[in-house]
Design an enzyme around this catalytic site. Structure first.
Site, PDB file in Angstrom:
ATOM      1  N   ASP A  35       0.844  -1.194   0.000  1.00 18.47           N
ATOM      2  CA  ASP A  35       0.000   0.000   0.000  1.00 18.47           C
ATOM      3  C   ASP A  35       0.881   1.247   0.000  1.00 18.47           C
ATOM      4  O   ASP A  35       1.896   1.283   0.706  1.00 18.47           O
ATOM      5  CB  ASP A  35      -0.926  -0.002   1.224  1.00 18.47           C
ATOM      6  N   ASP A  61       4.272   1.948  -4.086  1.00 16.03           N
ATOM      7  CA  ASP A  61       3.283   2.376  -5.072  1.00 16.03           C
ATOM      8  C   ASP A  61       3.179   1.294  -6.136  1.00 16.03           C
ATOM      9  O   ASP A  61       4.205   0.799  -6.622  1.00 16.03           O
ATOM     10  CB  ASP A  61       3.750   3.696  -5.690  1.00 16.03           C
ATOM     11  N   ALA A  84      -5.852  -2.008  -4.957  1.00 14.44           N
ATOM     12  CA  ALA A  84      -5.262  -0.666  -4.969  1.00 14.44           C
ATOM     13  C   ALA A  84      -5.816   0.175  -6.113  1.00 14.44           C
ATOM     14  O   ALA A  84      -5.701  -0.188  -7.284  1.00 14.44           O
ATOM     15  CB  ALA A  84      -3.747  -0.760  -5.080  1.00 14.44           C
ATOM     16  N   SER A  87     -10.288   5.814  -5.692  1.00 13.53           N
ATOM     17  CA  SER A  87     -11.682   5.372  -5.819  1.00 13.53           C
ATOM     18  C   SER A  87     -12.733   6.422  -5.474  1.00 13.53           C
ATOM     19  O   SER A  87     -13.923   6.121  -5.529  1.00 13.53           O
ATOM     20  CB  SER A  87     -11.912   4.143  -4.938  1.00 13.53           C
ATOM     21  N   THR A 102      -2.783   5.775 -11.401  1.00 16.44           N
ATOM     22  CA  THR A 102      -2.859   4.661 -10.450  1.00 16.44           C
ATOM     23  C   THR A 102      -3.692   3.507 -10.995  1.00 16.44           C
ATOM     24  O   THR A 102      -3.269   2.349 -10.958  1.00 16.44           O
ATOM     25  CB  THR A 102      -3.458   5.135  -9.114  1.00 16.44           C
ATOM     26  N   THR A 136     -15.610  -2.196 -10.090  1.00 14.27           N
ATOM     27  CA  THR A 136     -16.805  -1.507  -9.604  1.00 14.27           C
ATOM     28  C   THR A 136     -17.958  -1.602 -10.596  1.00 14.27           C
ATOM     29  O   THR A 136     -17.727  -1.749 -11.810  1.00 14.27           O
ATOM     30  CB  THR A 136     -16.483  -0.020  -9.354  1.00 14.27           C
ATOM     31  N   ASP A 137     -19.181  -1.478 -10.088  1.00 17.27           N
ATOM     32  CA  ASP A 137     -20.344  -1.437 -10.988  1.00 17.27           C
ATOM     33  C   ASP A 137     -20.428  -0.126 -11.765  1.00 17.27           C
ATOM     34  O   ASP A 137     -21.162  -0.018 -12.744  1.00 17.27           O
ATOM     35  CB  ASP A 137     -21.644  -1.668 -10.211  1.00 17.27           C
ATOM     36  N   GLU A 138     -19.632   0.886 -11.352  1.00 18.30           N
ATOM     37  CA  GLU A 138     -19.713   2.186 -12.014  1.00 18.30           C
ATOM     38  C   GLU A 138     -19.213   2.149 -13.457  1.00 18.30           C
ATOM     39  O   GLU A 138     -19.502   3.052 -14.238  1.00 18.30           O
ATOM     40  CB  GLU A 138     -18.954   3.242 -11.202  1.00 18.30           C
ATOM     41  N   TYR A 162     -13.166   8.603 -12.631  1.00 20.32           N
ATOM     42  CA  TYR A 162     -12.930   7.412 -11.811  1.00 20.32           C
ATOM     43  C   TYR A 162     -13.401   6.162 -12.533  1.00 20.32           C
ATOM     44  O   TYR A 162     -12.638   5.194 -12.727  1.00 20.32           O
ATOM     45  CB  TYR A 162     -13.632   7.526 -10.456  1.00 20.32           C
ATOM     46  N   ALA A 164     -14.153   5.702 -15.624  1.00 15.26           N
ATOM     47  CA  ALA A 164     -13.448   5.492 -16.889  1.00 15.26           C
ATOM     48  C   ALA A 164     -12.086   4.848 -16.653  1.00 15.26           C
ATOM     49  O   ALA A 164     -11.658   3.957 -17.407  1.00 15.26           O
ATOM     50  CB  ALA A 164     -13.277   6.821 -17.623  1.00 15.26           C
ATOM     51  N   LYS A 166     -11.284   2.916 -14.108  1.00 16.61           N
ATOM     52  CA  LYS A 166     -11.519   1.530 -13.706  1.00 16.61           C
ATOM     53  C   LYS A 166     -11.922   0.686 -14.920  1.00 16.61           C
ATOM     54  O   LYS A 166     -11.529  -0.485 -15.035  1.00 16.61           O
ATOM     55  CB  LYS A 166     -12.592   1.454 -12.621  1.00 16.61           C
ATOM     56  N   ASN A 191     -21.819  -0.587  -4.208  1.00 17.76           N
ATOM     57  CA  ASN A 191     -21.294   0.256  -3.125  1.00 17.76           C
ATOM     58  C   ASN A 191     -21.114  -0.540  -1.837  1.00 17.76           C
ATOM     59  O   ASN A 191     -22.056  -1.172  -1.362  1.00 17.76           O
ATOM     60  CB  ASN A 191     -22.260   1.418  -2.852  1.00 17.76           C
TER      61      ASN A 191
END
Length: 359
Positions: A35, A61, A84, A87, A102, A136-138, A162, A164, A166, A191
């Protein structure tokens, strides 16, 4: 002893996953936690496990190829669980390049280092090695308010920097599975909420503000819908996918807990009133009068809802914690860890909070 390399393990979901794995497997496994300890990574999240002989923390990193290659070279890694990531959607709107760095480049480094360590001369991989990319579901975009769900086959349509970034990371993992037959899986979750969540996120933000009698900021009309998953249920899903899931597959992990943001806030207020002792002075501070509507977030998706049919049918996972039970457990944890909250909400957090919500 199976060795896990967990990235972002000092963050919210990562630290809960590490606690879950030690609770389940004890001394049968070894965990190496990598981390960078940015704003959301907190070593205090892992104080209970830091002295375990089968736990190692490495401050690095994920974009640092040399550091990651060194970990693989010095350890026989069996599992990678890649949490990592930057988010926080609001931060991505202000600092999009950080998220690309990242989430996309960092994922590429992790994939390349694992591939280099595990690949054999004939192009196959050492047996039993698995890489899990937590997403993520986003990435799926936004649903209509009146129905429909995200499935593993739903086309990607991210709306924030964010999501995009992911989505880009997901596509990289998919490309490695397709091109190199790299032994990986992807999970896309709804979430999460629970212990150790950084208070930029809705639920800990509302709990913390309500207990101090501060305004409770609500974006837009408060009717944006999210599907809420208790974090320990998510940790269990990740473990089950790594051990029982079919390689190269994506699994959606949802909570069957769709609620509007304003509904969540009112439930938290009601639950705090129930749980606070009658003689606690904070009880008088907690009120719906604190609800304050603020300008809507840019590109704010209206509704997310995941159909976890595939993971239930193939692996037998389902969300066990209903929201009423989960929110009580979460609030009880914050009551017991007030020093933790004070520590993470000091300094830079206050400045950021003021800039974001203008209240």
């Amino acid at each position: 002893m199976r060795t896990y390399l967990v990235t972002g393990g000092a963050g919210f979901i990562g630290s809960n996953y590490i606690h879950y794995m030690f609770k389940k497997y004890g001394d049968e496994i070894r965990i190496i936690n990598v981390d960078a300890l940015t704003y959301a990574g907190n070593p205090e999240n892992l104080r209970e496990v830091e002295k375990r002989p089968n736990y190692t923390f490495v401050k690095a990193d994920i974009c640092d190829r040399e550091a990651i290659e060194k970990i693989f070279a010095e350890n026989d890694i069996d599992r990678v669980v890649h949490f990592a990531a930057e988010s926080h959607v609001d931060r991505s709107i202000v600092y999009p390049e950080v998220f690309v760095q990242t989430n996309v480049l960092g994922t590429a480094v992790m994939l390349n280092c694992a591939k280099k360590a595990w690949e054999q001369p004939d192009g196959t991989y050492l047996p039993g090695k698995r890489f899990l990319h937590v997403s993520t579901d986003e990435v799926y975009g936004s649903l209509e308010e009146d129905g429909g769900y995200f499935y593993e086959t739903t086309p990607y349509a991210p709306h924030s920097p964010y999501s995009a970034s992911k989505a880009g990371a997901d596509m990289l993992v998919k490309s490695y599975m397709d091109t190199y037959h790299f032994p990986a899986n992807i999970t896309n979750c709804s979430n999460n909420y629970g212990p150790y969540q950084f208070p930029e996120k809705l639920i800990p933000l509302i709990i913390n503000n309500a207990l101090q009698g501060k305004k409770l900021p609500v974006y837009g009309d408060g009717k944006n819908v999210r599907d809420w998953l208790y974090v320990e249920d998510h940790a269990k899903a990740i473990d089950m996918v790594q051990e029982q899931g079919r390689l190269f597959e994506t699994y959606n992990v949802g909570g069957h807990n769709e609620k509007q943001n304003i509904e969540i806030i009112k439930i938290i207020i009601e639950t705090l009133q129930e749980m606070l002792p009658a003689d606690d002075p904070r009880k008088a501070l907690v009120s719906e009068d604190l609800i304050t509507y603020v300008e809507d977030r840019k590109g704010h998706d209206r509704r997310y809802a995941i159909a976890p049919d595939k993971i239930k049918a193939e692996i037998g996972w389902y969300p066990e914690t209903m929201f009423k039970e989960g929110i009580k457990k979460t609030i009880a944890w914050y009551f017991e860890h007030e020093d933790w909250m004070k520590n993470v909400t000091s300094g830079d957090y206050q400045k950021y909070y003021s800039e974001m919500y203008k209240i």
